[in-house]
Every structure is written in C-alpha cells, then in structure tokens.
Motif scaffolding. Structure first.
Motif, mmCIF file in Angstrom:
data_model
loop_
_atom_site.group_PDB
_atom_site.id
_atom_site.type_symbol
_atom_site.label_atom_id
_atom_site.label_comp_id
_atom_site.label_asym_id
_atom_site.label_seq_id
_atom_site.Cartn_x
_atom_site.Cartn_y
_atom_site.Cartn_z
ATOM 1 N N UNK A 1 4.757 3.855 -5.608
ATOM 2 C CA UNK A 1 6.108 3.593 -5.080
ATOM 3 C C UNK A 1 6.906 2.654 -5.966
ATOM 4 N N UNK A 2 6.220 1.991 -6.921
ATOM 5 C CA UNK A 2 6.890 1.011 -7.762
ATOM 6 C C UNK A 2 6.936 -0.367 -7.140
ATOM 7 N N UNK B 1 0.380 -6.998 1.297
ATOM 8 C CA UNK B 1 -0.232 -6.746 2.593
ATOM 9 C C UNK B 1 0.648 -5.792 3.391
ATOM 10 N N UNK B 2 0.040 -4.784 4.009
ATOM 11 C CA UNK B 2 0.773 -3.796 4.777
ATOM 12 C C UNK B 2 0.976 -2.497 4.026
ATOM 13 N N UNK B 3 0.702 -2.490 2.711
ATOM 14 C CA UNK B 3 0.825 -1.263 1.934
ATOM 15 C C UNK B 3 -0.461 -0.453 2.041
ATOM 16 N N UNK B 4 -0.318 0.850 2.270
ATOM 17 C CA UNK B 4 -1.481 1.733 2.275
ATOM 18 C C UNK B 4 -1.271 2.840 1.249
ATOM 19 N N UNK B 5 -2.338 3.508 0.918
ATOM 20 C CA UNK B 5 -2.278 4.693 0.067
ATOM 21 C C UNK B 5 -2.613 5.897 0.937
ATOM 22 N N UNK C 1 -1.361 12.472 1.227
ATOM 23 C CA UNK C 1 -0.399 13.559 1.464
ATOM 24 C C UNK C 1 0.914 13.129 2.113
ATOM 25 N N UNK C 2 0.979 11.999 2.778
ATOM 26 C CA UNK C 2 2.214 11.593 3.443
ATOM 27 C C UNK C 2 3.278 11.192 2.409
ATOM 28 N N UNK C 3 4.580 11.391 2.745
ATOM 29 C CA UNK C 3 5.636 10.948 1.824
ATOM 30 C C UNK C 3 5.590 9.431 1.636
ATOM 31 N N UNK C 4 5.976 8.985 0.448
ATOM 32 C CA UNK C 4 6.056 7.546 0.200
ATOM 33 C C UNK C 4 7.086 6.909 1.130
ATOM 34 N N UNK C 5 6.810 5.684 1.538
ATOM 35 C CA UNK C 5 7.641 4.880 2.436
ATOM 36 C C UNK C 5 7.619 5.391 3.888
ATOM 37 N N UNK C 6 6.645 6.226 4.174
ATOM 38 C CA UNK C 6 6.385 6.549 5.584
ATOM 39 C C UNK C 6 5.859 5.289 6.256
ATOM 40 N N UNK C 7 6.278 5.062 7.513
ATOM 41 C CA UNK C 7 5.891 3.834 8.220
ATOM 42 C C UNK C 7 5.114 4.155 9.489
ATOM 43 N N UNK C 8 4.309 3.198 9.924
ATOM 44 C CA UNK C 8 3.547 3.349 11.158
ATOM 45 C C UNK C 8 2.610 2.181 11.363
ATOM 46 N N UNK D 1 3.588 3.529 3.451
ATOM 47 C CA UNK D 1 2.905 4.233 2.364
ATOM 48 C C UNK D 1 3.549 3.818 1.048
ATOM 49 N N UNK D 2 2.739 3.182 0.181
ATOM 50 C CA UNK D 2 3.255 2.713 -1.108
ATOM 51 C C UNK D 2 2.492 3.250 -2.297
ATOM 52 N N UNK D 3 1.406 4.009 -2.040
ATOM 53 C CA UNK D 3 0.614 4.512 -3.166
ATOM 54 C C UNK D 3 -0.077 5.805 -2.764
ATOM 55 N N UNK D 4 -0.679 6.471 -3.747
ATOM 56 C CA UNK D 4 -1.428 7.698 -3.504
ATOM 57 C C UNK D 4 -2.931 7.410 -3.519
ATOM 58 N N UNK D 5 -3.643 8.093 -2.623
ATOM 59 C CA UNK D 5 -5.084 7.933 -2.529
ATOM 60 C C UNK D 5 -5.497 7.983 -1.062
ATOM 61 N N UNK D 6 -6.766 7.912 -0.770
ATOM 62 C CA UNK D 6 -7.878 8.014 -1.726
ATOM 63 C C UNK D 6 -7.915 9.383 -2.416
ATOM 64 N N UNK D 7 -8.558 9.441 -3.558
ATOM 65 C CA UNK D 7 -8.662 10.676 -4.308
ATOM 66 C C UNK D 7 -9.807 11.539 -3.825
ATOM 67 N N UNK D 8 -10.946 11.408 -4.474
ATOM 68 C CA UNK D 8 -12.126 12.202 -4.112
ATOM 69 C C UNK D 8 -12.590 11.920 -2.683
ATOM 70 N N UNK D 9 -12.603 10.653 -2.219
ATOM 71 C CA UNK D 9 -13.047 10.401 -0.836
ATOM 72 C C UNK D 9 -12.255 11.164 0.228
#
Length: 322
Positions: free
Chosen positions: A96-97, A102-106, A109-116, A129-137
């Motif tokens: 997300x840049x 604290x409070x940021x998750x990866x 599949x959800x769009x960036x800056x989705x909140x909940x 949502x501020x990042x992508x992941x987990x990858x393989x997990x």
C-alpha cells in the motif's frame, strides 16, 4: 326545510288547537336542544385521532450502506512485521506504500485499504489491508497476516522489536479468528471471502461484491414494520363501539310522558317533570362520565329555556282568550 318526525315546514300540525300547538312548539324546541347536547357529548370519532406515525423506509438499510457488516467469516491467521529491513524476510515497504504499523494486515485477495476487525477469544482488534500475503500459507487456509503487535495483544504475548516476532505467548504463531469487513477498498481485489494468493484474485477489480449478510435481517425487520403499519391502519380505520352507557337518553326515557292536549301549561308541567327526573337518572348511572355530564347540562339548559318560552306563550294565550 322539513323538520324531523314528519312535521310540516312550520313544525306544527294545523289540526291541533292553538294551545296544543304552543305546547308542541315548546316540546320540539326542547327536543332539538337535547339532541344537540347529546351529540356534542359523544366521544370524538377515532378518525379524528392523529395517525400513527410511520418510521422512515430507509432507516433499516442505512447500517448496510454505511458498511457496518459487509462480510463476515472465520479463518486461520499468522503474523508479520515488514519494516523494510529484511530481518523478517520482507522485500520492501508494504504494497500500500504505508509504513508498517499496528492495525495493518496483509490479505491474499481483498482490495487494499479494506477495513474491518478480527475477534479472538472475545478480544477485538481493528484492521486495514495494507499489504499482500500470506503467500504459500494461504494455500493451506491461512488467509490473514496480522501485524505482530496486534497478534501479541490477542495472544497475551509481547512484541520483540529486536526479532520483530512475538514472545511470551507459548510459541503460538497461528490462531483461528473471526473476521468482519466493514468497508471495501476502492482498488483491485476480491470483495468476498478470501482466496489463496496463487489464484491471482488480488489483480482484478471485483464488479460483483459479496451480498451483505445483514440484508436478510433488514428484510425481516422491514416485514415486521410493514405488518405493524397495516395493523395501525386497520386500528385507525375501524370504528370503536362505546361501552359506556349514555345517561342523557336514560334521563329522557325516564321522564314522564308529556300531554299534547290541553293548554300551554301542559308543556310547562312537562318541562318541570323532565327537569325533576334528569338528576335522578344521572345519579343512578353506573359511574361518572364526561359525556353524561355534558348531556345532562344540555337537558337542563333546554328545560330552562323551554320553561321561559312556555310561560310567555301561556300569558299570550290567556290575553287572546280574554
């Protein structure tokens, strides 16, 4: 104009003697006054009452439109802390840049800056949502990467800034959480239950977001309000039957019959009888009543007025006979 009871326009049968017509005139006047008093004493029609207020149709849909609950479910969560140092295997700043916080998750599949928010054993923590992941997990069902500080708070551990890990929670690295999405991000990504990163859903804009789970509840609530509105309309339109007895008609019925033959003195005597009997009927009523009190006042007023008229007519009749 024709008067009630089949009387001619002048209200007096021509076949009666002059004195009897005087008495009849007095009685007709008294009857009209009494009828007016009884009608005015009756309770107001239900139709005159203020309509039940009706709630706004859009009130129930506002929580959904404002994003209170757009999606909810459960998944397994891990944690990360991406500070661009490479110590925890990160390759740079979050997608997300935004700086790691604290409070940021990866999310895979959800769009960036989705909140909940997530809930774990009664503890609630907000996220965006501020990042992508987990990858393989994510192929194994781990669909949320919590920030390490939030993970420490939920599991009773503590964040270790040296290792960017969580200590003191018994070595837990994964927990099962419930998630609730309250606002979708505007960018690309799947606006539905999360799927693995390998599906590539995070690359595409979703034109068919998940149907909010509250929709069924909203429809049920609207249905209940519709039923209540119909019941209110039926109650508003249905005439009510009076259960309280009317004292005024009882007083009239209990009054002694008035003779129409003879001089105008008969009308005077009838008025006296009516005035004497009205209080007795009022006293024998089953209970105090505003309608009865008003009707009785009308009877007494009519009786007094008729008494005066009858007296004048009697004196005139005597003068004409002499």
């Amino acid at each position: 104009m024709r008067l009630p009871f089949g009387l001619p326009e002048n209200g007096l049968p021509k076949s009666l003697p002059y004195q009897n017509r005087l008495a009849t005139a007095a009685l007709v006047g008294a009857g009209l006054l009494v009828s007016g008093g009884v009608v005015s004493a009756l309770p107001a029609s239900p139709a005159a009452a203020a309509p039940a207020s009706v709630a706004s149709p859009g009130a129930d849909t506002e929580p959904v439109a404002n994003g209170v609950v757009l999606l909810q479910g459960s998944t397994r969560a891990s944690y990360f802390w991406d500070d661009s140092s490479g110590r925890a295997g990160d390759t740079g700043l979050p997608a997300s840049g935004k700086p790691m916080q604290k409070g940021m998750i990866a999310s895979p599949s959800w769009p960036l800056f989705t909140e909940g928010y997530v809930v774990y054993k009664g503890k609630k923590a907000k996220f965006f949502v501020g990042d992508r992941g987990p990858g393989v997990p994510s192929n194994s069902g781990v669909m949320i990467d919590l920030d390490a500080k939030t993970f420490a708070d939920l599991t009773g551990g503590r964040f270790n800034p040296a290792t960017l890990g969580v200590d003191g929670n018994g070595g837990m690295g994964h927990i099962d959480v419930k998630y609730v999405v309250t606002k979708w991000g505007d960018g690309v990504g799947k606006k539905n239950h999360p799927v693995a990163f390998s599906t590539g859903a995070w690359r595409y804009r979703d034109a068919n977001p998940a149907k909010p789970p509250q929709t069924a509840l909203v429809k049920a609530e609207q249905s209940k309000k519709s039923v209540k509105t119909q019941q209110a309309i039926q109650t508003f339109a249905k005439p009510k039957i009076m259960s309280e007895p009317l004292t005024a008609p009882e007083a009239i019925i209990a009054a002694k019959p008035l003779a129409l033959s003879g001089t105008a003195g008969a009308a005077e005597q009838g008025v006296r009888d009516l005035g004497a009997n009205a209080p007795v009927a009022a006293e024998t009523s089953t209970g105090p009543s505003t309608a009865a009190s008003l009707a009785l006042a009308g009877v007494l007023a009519a009786g007094g007025g008729t008494y005066l008229v009858a007296g004048r007519l009697r004196r005139r009749a005597v003068a004409e006979e002499s």
